[in-house]
Design an enzyme around this catalytic site. Structure first.
Site, PDB file in Angstrom:
ATOM      1  CB  VAL A  48      -0.958   0.007   1.219  1.00 34.97           C
ATOM      2  CG1 VAL A  48      -1.759   1.301   1.281  1.00 34.97           C
ATOM      3  CG2 VAL A  48      -1.896  -1.191   1.149  1.00 34.97           C
ATOM      4  CB  CYS A  49       4.106   2.036   1.679  1.00 32.37           C
ATOM      5  SG  CYS A  49       3.717   1.430   3.332  1.00 32.37           S
ATOM      6  N   PRO A  50       3.725   2.245  -1.472  1.00 28.00           N
ATOM      7  CG  PRO A  50       4.302   0.523  -2.950  1.00 28.00           C
ATOM      8  CD  PRO A  50       4.039   0.810  -1.498  1.00 28.00           C
ATOM      9  CD  GLU A  52      -0.849   5.281   2.232  1.00 29.47           C
ATOM     10  OE1 GLU A  52      -1.867   5.581   2.867  1.00 29.47           O
ATOM     11  OE2 GLU A  52       0.231   4.941   2.777  1.00 29.47           O
ATOM     12  CG  LEU A  53       5.121   7.047  -0.010  1.00 29.73           C
ATOM     13  CD1 LEU A  53       6.477   6.418   0.272  1.00 29.73           C
ATOM     14  CD2 LEU A  53       4.936   8.311   0.812  1.00 29.73           C
TER      15      LEU A  53
END
Length: 189
Positions: A48-50, A52-53
């Site tokens: 999920v992190c990439p 969002e970023l």
């Protein structure tokens, strides 16, 4: 019981970030003098992190036009941020500082450290030019955030800061009507 950080000044810190191909020192002073968005996430090289970023990177020019600097933070090192940046087309789009926080000092200062895991929760903090936290959003690990809503919240925070006596109602967007709280409005909204 947790204590809210809303309307509190950010705590001192010193960390190393990966930014524009270099390792740079970032302190709380770098978050002052302009609006800032500090975006915590659990870990590099995840799922999920990439997304969002990458979404923030796609909205970064608009945030810059609003006078906002973005700082992403995870408990990974700045070396790991560089490796992720070099390995991922999504992360390669990032132009904002990616703070490495392996000691968890910054993450702990903002109250989003999962102590048992040594990882940050998904926390977003909007900070005014005086270094005072104006908005906080924290979600569970599986729930990704939306940069368009971050932009909307920053516009609302900036509007309220420059228009004393006015507030922005739910779903407020730039140019829409605001409210002036008064006795006349009690029970009529």
């Amino acid at each position: 019981m947790t204590t809210s950080l809303i309307n509190t000044e950010i705590k001192p810190f010193k960390a190393t970030a990966f930014h524009n191909g270099e390792f740079v020192t970032v302190t709380e002073a770098d978050l002052k003098g302009k609006w800032a968005a500090v975006v915590f996430y659990p870990a590099d090289f995840t799922f999920v992190c990439p997304t969002e970023l990458g979404d923030i990177a796609d909205n970064y020019d608009e945030l810059q036009k609003l006078g906002v600097e973005v700082f992403s933070v995870s408990t990974d090192t700045h070396f790991t941020h560089k490796a992720w940046h070099d390995a991922s087309d999504t992360i390669r789009k990032i132009k904002f500082p990616m703070i490495g926080d392996p000691t968890a000092t910054v993450t702990r200062n903002f109250g989003v450290l999962r102590e048992a895991e040594g990882l940050a929760d998904r926390g977003t903090f909007i900070i005014d030019p005086n270094g005072v936290i104006q908005a906080i959003e924290v979600t569970a690990e599986g729930i990704g955030r939306d940069a368009a809503d971050l932009v909307r919240k920053i516009k609302a925070a900036q509007y309220v800061a420059t228009h004393p006596g006015e507030v922005c109602p739910a779903k407020w967007k730039e140019g829409e009507a605001t409210l002036a709280p008064s006795l006349d409005l009690v029970g009529k909204i």
